[in-house]
Write a protein that holds these residues in place. Sequence first.
Motif, mmCIF file in Angstrom:
data_model
loop_
_atom_site.group_PDB
_atom_site.id
_atom_site.type_symbol
_atom_site.label_atom_id
_atom_site.label_comp_id
_atom_site.label_asym_id
_atom_site.label_seq_id
_atom_site.Cartn_x
_atom_site.Cartn_y
_atom_site.Cartn_z
ATOM 1 N N ALA A 6 0.843 -1.208 0.000
ATOM 2 C CA ALA A 6 0.000 0.000 0.000
ATOM 3 C C ALA A 6 0.873 1.250 0.000
ATOM 4 N N GLY A 7 2.020 1.142 -0.676
ATOM 5 C CA GLY A 7 2.949 2.276 -0.666
ATOM 6 C C GLY A 7 2.854 3.136 -1.919
ATOM 7 N N GLY A 8 1.968 2.777 -2.845
ATOM 8 C CA GLY A 8 1.897 3.503 -4.122
ATOM 9 C C GLY A 8 1.370 4.923 -3.942
ATOM 10 N N GLN A 9 1.523 5.726 -4.990
ATOM 11 C CA GLN A 9 1.126 7.133 -4.898
ATOM 12 C C GLN A 9 -0.319 7.359 -5.343
ATOM 13 N N GLY A 10 -0.916 6.347 -5.981
ATOM 14 C CA GLY A 10 -2.318 6.436 -6.384
ATOM 15 C C GLY A 10 -2.620 7.675 -7.216
ATOM 16 N N SER A 11 -1.682 8.038 -8.093
ATOM 17 C CA SER A 11 -1.869 9.313 -8.801
ATOM 18 C C SER A 11 -3.046 9.268 -9.774
ATOM 19 N N ARG A 12 -3.338 8.099 -10.355
ATOM 20 C CA ARG A 12 -4.455 8.042 -11.309
ATOM 21 C C ARG A 12 -5.790 8.281 -10.617
ATOM 22 N N PRO A 39 -4.011 8.153 1.812
ATOM 23 C CA PRO A 39 -3.663 6.794 1.405
ATOM 24 C C PRO A 39 -4.812 6.158 0.629
ATOM 25 N N LYS A 40 -4.489 5.453 -0.442
ATOM 26 C CA LYS A 40 -5.543 4.890 -1.286
ATOM 27 C C LYS A 40 -6.457 3.949 -0.495
ATOM 28 N N GLY A 41 -5.877 3.274 0.493
ATOM 29 C CA GLY A 41 -6.665 2.323 1.282
ATOM 30 C C GLY A 41 -7.812 2.969 2.048
ATOM 31 N N GLN A 64 7.914 0.527 6.067
ATOM 32 C CA GLN A 64 8.019 1.448 4.932
ATOM 33 C C GLN A 64 8.952 0.917 3.855
ATOM 34 N N GLN A 65 8.600 1.196 2.630
ATOM 35 C CA GLN A 65 9.452 0.823 1.520
ATOM 36 C C GLN A 65 10.476 1.926 1.253
ATOM 37 N N GLY A 66 11.404 1.637 0.369
ATOM 38 C CA GLY A 66 12.429 2.624 0.039
ATOM 39 C C GLY A 66 11.930 3.657 -0.960
ATOM 40 N N GLY A 72 8.552 1.089 -5.965
ATOM 41 C CA GLY A 72 7.756 0.050 -6.628
ATOM 42 C C GLY A 72 7.439 -1.099 -5.685
ATOM 43 N N HIS A 73 6.389 -1.884 -6.036
ATOM 44 C CA HIS A 73 6.042 -2.976 -5.107
ATOM 45 C C HIS A 73 7.143 -4.029 -5.041
ATOM 46 N N GLY A 74 8.021 -4.036 -6.069
ATOM 47 C CA GLY A 74 9.167 -4.944 -6.008
ATOM 48 C C GLY A 74 10.153 -4.553 -4.913
ATOM 49 N N VAL A 126 -3.525 -2.918 -2.604
ATOM 50 C CA VAL A 126 -4.489 -2.171 -1.794
ATOM 51 C C VAL A 126 -5.751 -1.789 -2.570
ATOM 52 N N ASP A 127 -5.751 -2.029 -3.892
ATOM 53 C CA ASP A 127 -6.853 -1.442 -4.660
ATOM 54 C C ASP A 127 -7.937 -2.421 -5.118
ATOM 55 N N ASN A 128 -7.866 -3.684 -4.709
ATOM 56 C CA ASN A 128 -8.849 -4.665 -5.197
ATOM 57 C C ASN A 128 -9.695 -5.223 -4.042
ATOM 58 N N GLU A 153 7.280 7.265 -17.200
ATOM 59 C CA GLU A 153 7.398 8.702 -17.489
ATOM 60 C C GLU A 153 6.178 9.410 -16.918
ATOM 61 N N LYS A 154 6.390 10.465 -16.146
ATOM 62 C CA LYS A 154 5.294 11.115 -15.408
ATOM 63 C C LYS A 154 5.429 12.628 -15.470
ATOM 64 N N LYS A 155 4.310 13.292 -15.133
ATOM 65 C CA LYS A 155 4.361 14.751 -14.926
ATOM 66 C C LYS A 155 4.755 14.972 -13.469
ATOM 67 N N LEU A 160 11.584 5.452 -11.451
ATOM 68 C CA LEU A 160 12.066 4.085 -11.638
ATOM 69 C C LEU A 160 11.429 3.217 -10.567
ATOM 70 N N GLU A 161 10.897 2.079 -10.974
ATOM 71 C CA GLU A 161 10.188 1.214 -10.029
ATOM 72 C C GLU A 161 10.564 -0.244 -10.256
ATOM 73 N N LYS A 162 10.537 -1.007 -9.161
ATOM 74 C CA LYS A 162 10.724 -2.461 -9.274
ATOM 75 C C LYS A 162 9.367 -3.144 -9.126
ATOM 76 N N ILE A 211 -9.708 -0.605 -8.043
ATOM 77 C CA ILE A 211 -10.022 0.832 -8.155
ATOM 78 C C ILE A 211 -8.703 1.544 -8.433
ATOM 79 N N LYS A 212 -8.514 1.911 -9.699
ATOM 80 C CA LYS A 212 -7.257 2.571 -10.098
ATOM 81 C C LYS A 212 -7.519 4.009 -10.530
ATOM 82 N N ASN A 213 -8.673 4.216 -11.198
ATOM 83 C CA ASN A 213 -8.943 5.503 -11.845
ATOM 84 C C ASN A 213 -10.139 6.188 -11.206
HETATM 85 P P1 UTP Z 1 -0.082 0.778 -9.010
HETATM 86 O O1 UTP Z 1 0.763 0.220 -10.063
HETATM 87 O O2 UTP Z 1 -1.532 0.846 -9.268
HETATM 88 O O3 UTP Z 1 0.506 2.204 -8.630
HETATM 89 O O4 UTP Z 1 0.181 -0.028 -7.690
HETATM 90 P P2 UTP Z 1 -0.028 3.342 -7.665
HETATM 91 O O5 UTP Z 1 1.194 4.135 -7.312
HETATM 92 O O6 UTP Z 1 -0.839 2.831 -6.518
HETATM 93 O O7 UTP Z 1 -1.020 4.199 -8.568
HETATM 94 P P3 UTP Z 1 -0.713 5.215 -9.760
HETATM 95 O O8 UTP Z 1 0.001 4.410 -10.816
HETATM 96 O O9 UTP Z 1 0.117 6.326 -9.208
HETATM 97 O O10 UTP Z 1 -2.077 5.646 -10.167
HETATM 98 C C1 UTP Z 1 -0.281 -1.333 -7.526
HETATM 99 C C2 UTP Z 1 -0.130 -1.698 -6.062
HETATM 100 O O11 UTP Z 1 1.230 -1.635 -5.667
HETATM 101 C C3 UTP Z 1 1.385 -0.757 -4.577
HETATM 102 C C4 UTP Z 1 0.197 0.164 -4.627
HETATM 103 O O12 UTP Z 1 -0.057 0.738 -3.353
HETATM 104 C C5 UTP Z 1 -0.885 -0.780 -5.101
HETATM 105 O O13 UTP Z 1 -1.333 -1.579 -4.025
HETATM 106 N N1 UTP Z 1 2.657 -0.030 -4.723
HETATM 107 C C6 UTP Z 1 2.960 0.555 -5.908
HETATM 108 C C7 UTP Z 1 3.494 0.045 -3.651
HETATM 109 O O14 UTP Z 1 3.199 -0.479 -2.550
HETATM 110 N N2 UTP Z 1 4.654 0.730 -3.797
HETATM 111 C C8 UTP Z 1 5.011 1.317 -4.948
HETATM 112 O O15 UTP Z 1 6.098 1.914 -5.009
HETATM 113 C C9 UTP Z 1 4.141 1.230 -6.039
#
Ligand code: UTP
Length: 480
Positions: free
Chosen positions: A107-113, A119-121, A187-189, A215-217, A245-247, A355-357, A379-381, A407-409
């Motif tokens: 659940a460390g993603g930025q959820g930008s979409r 937090p997206k959760g 926390q992730q790196g 990245g989740h990697g 975290v999104d399903n 590639e992002k804004k 850069l993501e793993k 739920i991504k968008n």
């Molecule tokens: P997504 O690939 O959907 O990326 O992550 P995101 O960052 O949540 O959303 P966008 O792309 O900015 O819209 C899939 C899953 O991997 C987790 C996210 O939290 C989600 O559960 N994730 C993603 C991490 O835990 N860390 C990351 O660095 C990236």
Amino acid sequence: MASYDSVLARLARVGQEHLLRFYETLSPAHKAQLLGQISELDLESLPGLIERYIKSPAASAPPTDIEPVDAYPHDAGDRRKPWDRARYRKLGEDLLRAGKVAAFMVAGGQGSRLGYDGPKGCFRAGEVSRRSLFEFFALGLLGAQRRYGRVVPWYIMTSPQNHGSTIAYFQEHKSFGLDPASIMFFQQGMLPSLDLSTGKVLLARPYEVATNPDGHGGSIAALSKSGAIDDMVHRGIEHLSYFQVDNPLVRTVDPAFLGLHAGAPDSSGEMSSKMIPKVSPEEKVGVFAMVRREGRRSLDVIEYSDFPPALAKETTPDGKLRFNAGSIAVHTLGVPFLRKLASDPGFELPYHRAEKKIPHVDLATGEIVQPQKNNGLKLEKFIFDAIPMCRASIVLETDRIEEFAPIKNATGVDSAESCAAIQSERAARWLESLGVRVPRRSDGSVDAVLEIDPSHGDSPEDLRDRVRGLQVAPGARLVI
Ligand code: UTP
């Protein structure tokens, strides 16, 4: 804390000294913050990364020698690969009853979409109940703990950008009834975000380097560094049920899948995956396939952008896509496998470019720029890049409506709206199989908003006693 001079010297060695451009103008607190943040970054790997991913990126050569994966079919009686669902389900249940299974959520993603502030959760996943994604998973785990009579510890990966707010949310909701001692947040790196054309690290603010989670990697290193793997070993955990975290439809623990992972003859128990059949060649999901590299054939996930289009369109004699195994990012991970990878000094997952804004400080004016087109590189793993490192790895087919509604968008495909529609369809199927009439429109869609409390279980049978005599009126909004 590192001194200005030592930080500047490190930056100069890797050509990134512009990060201190505004140092003299900062308050003492901001000066300390910036020096502290830079000291934590792995600057020394930057020149290599910039060379590889910006200056001379190798054109990603799509794999050429690819075969479809021999997945365990959803219908266990399917003659392509029949399997004994009851036996493997029992094996998985025994593992749960023995306390050998934990859940692992990234659940460390930025959820930008999604564009949600927080937090997206915390985002609403229940159209009727208003329950959040976190609450859905917590209820799923509460139900499993009740059914199997054992705690299922929950490991949750956050990033420095949402760690505090995630913990605060769980505290505010009293961990949704789970024992806080069996939930571990770590926390992730983070990696510096780079300017797409020059490779210079971007400044988010004059006193802050722009960074992104790795990245989740990144979870494999983070699980080890945080002490989570040691905690698992201490608790006797052998298998992790991995989800994102999104399903909200995910089975937080799935006994049949756990059983196959741990006991199937072609599984190494290292890392297993679930797939759903793709609906079209163009569907934007990674595809499981057997790929030969350096003389060894192994399971791999090929990103949709890298999948050879001609192969993606190939069909079998019965008209199905030959490469139909779409990844839903649900895995089971063996704890010894994770330990082995994390302790191997040569272990490394590759980076993927995104590639992002990325908003950043204009170095000439000091003003914040909100770019209109992609200006930056993250850069993501990816965790699935660990699959080819397994001795063997299996895939289980599952049903899209039963288990996958991410739920991504904010709108459209993979949004809260599409997720609610899939939840209603799943609930309707379950009710109808139990003899409850559900109103449907002329196009077949469900004329009601239905939600199932995830603590009840993972099959219609688990609802039988609760829905006796239930009436669903057209347009009803119900949580079952
Ligand atoms: P997504 O690939 O959907 O990326 O992550 P995101 O960052 O949540 O959303 P966008 O792309 O900015 O819209 C899939 C899953 O991997 C987790 C996210 O939290 C989600 O559960 N994730 C993603 C991490 O835990 N860390 C990351 O660095 C990236």
